[in-house]
Scaffold this motif. Structure first.
Motif, PDB file in Angstrom:
ATOM      1  N   PRO A 157       0.832  -1.211   0.000  1.00 64.84           N
ATOM      2  CA  PRO A 157       0.000   0.000   0.000  1.00 64.84           C
ATOM      3  C   PRO A 157       0.866   1.259   0.000  1.00 64.84           C
ATOM      4  CG  PRO A 157       0.080  -0.954   2.193  1.00 64.84           C
ATOM      5  CD  PRO A 157       0.848  -1.889   1.311  1.00 64.84           C
ATOM      6  N   SER A 158       0.549   2.192  -0.885  1.00 69.07           N
ATOM      7  CA  SER A 158       1.346   3.392  -1.090  1.00 69.07           C
ATOM      8  C   SER A 158       0.543   4.637  -0.750  1.00 69.07           C
ATOM      9  CB  SER A 158       1.811   3.460  -2.548  1.00 69.07           C
ATOM     10  OG  SER A 158       2.273   4.732  -2.876  1.00 69.07           O
ATOM     11  N   VAL A 159       1.087   5.475   0.133  1.00 70.39           N
ATOM     12  CA  VAL A 159       0.391   6.703   0.519  1.00 70.39           C
ATOM     13  C   VAL A 159       0.299   7.659  -0.677  1.00 70.39           C
ATOM     14  CG1 VAL A 159       0.541   8.759   1.966  1.00 70.39           C
ATOM     15  CG2 VAL A 159       0.999   6.518   2.950  1.00 70.39           C
ATOM     16  N   THR A 160       1.355   7.706  -1.495  1.00 71.40           N
ATOM     17  CA  THR A 160       1.313   8.614  -2.638  1.00 71.40           C
ATOM     18  C   THR A 160       0.243   8.204  -3.640  1.00 71.40           C
ATOM     19  OG1 THR A 160       3.108   7.334  -3.670  1.00 71.40           O
ATOM     20  CG2 THR A 160       3.721   9.314  -2.476  1.00 71.40           C
ATOM     21  N   MET A 161       0.005   6.915  -3.785  1.00 69.04           N
ATOM     22  CA  MET A 161      -1.070   6.459  -4.666  1.00 69.04           C
ATOM     23  C   MET A 161      -2.440   6.865  -4.112  1.00 69.04           C
ATOM     24  SD  MET A 161      -0.091   4.989  -7.453  1.00 69.04           S
ATOM     25  CE  MET A 161       1.144   3.979  -8.273  1.00 69.04           C
ATOM     26  N   PRO A 340       7.181  14.122  -3.041  1.00 68.71           N
ATOM     27  CA  PRO A 340       6.205  13.523  -3.962  1.00 68.71           C
ATOM     28  C   PRO A 340       4.770  13.963  -3.728  1.00 68.71           C
ATOM     29  CG  PRO A 340       7.793  11.879  -3.255  1.00 68.71           C
ATOM     30  CD  PRO A 340       8.074  13.112  -2.452  1.00 68.71           C
ATOM     31  N   VAL A 341       4.342  14.024  -2.462  1.00 70.48           N
ATOM     32  CA  VAL A 341       2.953  14.385  -2.174  1.00 70.48           C
ATOM     33  C   VAL A 341       2.635  15.779  -2.695  1.00 70.48           C
ATOM     34  CG1 VAL A 341       1.324  14.903  -0.322  1.00 70.48           C
ATOM     35  CG2 VAL A 341       2.726  12.838  -0.196  1.00 70.48           C
ATOM     36  N   ALA A 342       3.557  16.719  -2.490  1.00 73.22           N
ATOM     37  CA  ALA A 342       3.333  18.094  -2.949  1.00 73.22           C
ATOM     38  C   ALA A 342       3.244  18.159  -4.465  1.00 73.22           C
ATOM     39  CB  ALA A 342       4.452  19.004  -2.442  1.00 73.22           C
ATOM     40  N   VAL A 343       4.135  17.455  -5.161  1.00 74.21           N
ATOM     41  CA  VAL A 343       4.116  17.473  -6.626  1.00 74.21           C
ATOM     42  C   VAL A 343       2.814  16.895  -7.155  1.00 74.21           C
ATOM     43  CG1 VAL A 343       5.231  16.609  -8.716  1.00 74.21           C
ATOM     44  CG2 VAL A 343       6.622  17.342  -6.779  1.00 74.21           C
ATOM     45  N   ILE A 344       2.386  15.783  -6.581  1.00 74.19           N
ATOM     46  CA  ILE A 344       1.147  15.136  -7.038  1.00 74.19           C
ATOM     47  C   ILE A 344      -0.050  16.057  -6.849  1.00 74.19           C
ATOM     48  CG2 ILE A 344      -0.470  13.260  -6.547  1.00 74.19           C
ATOM     49  CD1 ILE A 344       1.994  11.516  -5.922  1.00 74.19           C
TER      50      ILE A 344
END
Length: 438
Positions: A157-161, A340-344
């Motif tokens: 499980p991926s938080v960024t996903m 990554p979270v900010a970019v997404i």
């Protein structure tokens, strides 16, 4: 003012504010409030609190702190060291077994914790000294762990996903499944390069190690199999229709805490408090960025910037793969400087209509985007994993770590190219398990 020109002004202002040192969430709120006040009047600011808190009114967001608690409880124990030791004992007679053990441990621990820095720290503390003791090049030892740690944001499980799914209103279950085969592909590419690099060094003795008895191989398994069972159970409950992602994450977090307490004797109130405290800090940070990004997206839409960019892209007479190449370059550059979270959260709402108009699958694009973010984790100037490895092995220079990680960056680029040539690598499993989308 022309919306495209205004969009360029917003981009420059955002870069300037974020580089000033303020947090990502606060920076996005400052930019949003400033442009809304100037170009839409003071009354538009009245909507900001409603949008800010409304963005958090989503049941799916509950899965984020639950998965973070799940990972934090694992990272606070010896699970990483035990996982490494288990793989080393079972793969010791395999050619290149030690480097394969490290990368395999990184992949499994990343899947359990979902955190790249935690994976680097947990596996690197054991793996790097052992590889160096047996004569592996410093670049291979450090670079393989730094790259292996990035798998935490791709393998479910991926938080960024989860963040991408919320930002684009895409199925989180499909996104998790889409990351499985590309994640395994990256593991294979990493292992292949590590073995080649070790073989090229000319010391054949590095490709084999000692042996362990069956008793030594079996006695380590009870420590790691429960955690792996939880991961498989969470995924089965999610895809078997038994529970939602948020519900399975909550059960997984509880079970991980129980196993950490039973197997690793994590009984001390201070240790449990540290797990919950660190999880709360990380969860609040991510949720604050999500809320601020919602306001930022509202500002872009309210000033017709998003619509103008999508319309402009649609009028360009360029090959769609040239367009995708441009998007990848943008994501790479953004990933060099931002988490990554900010970019997404900043880019996904703008890029999604562009890539769907060009005929690309948003599930497939999520995997490509995530691999770009992985590259940012082992690339300067931010390159968080590089600094984590340097902290673990301070006698290995940052330059050596960087040079050791560059071949793994090339492996990730190869993976992106393969995904472009064979999109089914990302889309086949979600369609096979959950049915095709129409």
């Amino acid at each position: 003012m022309d919306p495209l020109l205004l969009g360029a002004l917003v981009a420059l202002s955002t870069i300037f504010v974020l580089f000033s040192g303020v947090s990502v969430a606060v920076g996005l709120l400052i930019v949003s409030a400033g442009f809304l006040m100037i170009f839409d009047g003071m009354r538009s600011l009245e909507l900001m609190p409603e949008i800010l808190f409304g963005k958090l009114d989503n049941f799916a967001l509950l899965s984020i702190p639950m998965f973070i608690i799940m990972g934090s409880s694992i990272a606070s124990t010896r699970a990483g060291a035990d996982l490494y030791e288990a793989l080393e004992r079972w793969l010791t007679r395999v050619p290149g077994g030690l480097v394969i053990s490290n990368l395999g441990a990184c992949a499994l621990f990343a899947a359990m914790s979902g955190s790249s820095p935690a994976t680097c720290a947990a596996i690197g503390k054991m793996g790097i000294p052992e590889m160096r003791k047996r004569g592996y090049p410093d670049g291979v030892a450090a670079g393989s762990i730094a790259a292996g740690g990035t798998l935490g944001i791709l393998i479910p499980p991926s938080v960024t996903m989860i963040v991408y799914g919320i930002a684009t209103e895409t199925s989180i279950g499909r996104l998790f499944l889409a990351g499985v085969i590309p994640g395994l592909l990256l593991v294979v590419l990493f292992m292949a390069w590590s073995l080649y690099s070790t073989w090229k060094s000319g010391d054949a003795s590095l490709l084999t190690a000692g042996s362990y008895t069956w008793r030594e191989k079996l006695e380590i398994l009870p420590r790691v199999l429960p955690f792996l069972g939880i991961i498989l159970g969470v995924l089965y409950a999610m895809y078997g229709g038994i529970a939602t992602p948020s519900e399975t994450a909550a059960v997984g977090a509880l079970l991980c805490l129980i196993i950490a307490m039973v197997i690793y004797k994590l009984w001390a109130p201070s240790a449990l408090w540290n797990v919950l405290r660190d999880s709360t800090k990380e969860s609040v940070m991510i949720l604050f960025i999500i809320a601020a990004a919602g306001v930022f997206s509202y500002m872009l839409s309210s000033l017709f910037i998003t619509q103008a960019i999508a319309e402009w892209i649609g009028t360009l007479d360029v090959n769609r793969w040239v367009l995708m190449g441009t998007v990848n370059v943008f994501l790479l550059i953004a990933g060099f400087f931002l988490p990554p979270v900010a970019v997404i959260l900043m880019a996904a709402p703008i890029l999604l209509p562009i890539i769907t108009t060009a005929g690309f699958d948003p599930i497939w694009f999520a995997v490509v985007l995530t691999i770009n973010m992985e590259i940012g984790l082992i690339s300067p100037p931010v390159g968080l994993n590089l600094y984590v490895i340097n902290g673990i092995a301070p006698d290995i220079s940052l330059k050596t770590i960087l040079m050791g990680s560059l071949p793994f960056v090339a492996c990730m680029v190869v993976a992106i190219v393969l995904l472009c040539l064979f999109p089914g690598l990302a889309t086949w499993l979600p369609d096979a398990v959950m049915g095709p989308t129409f």
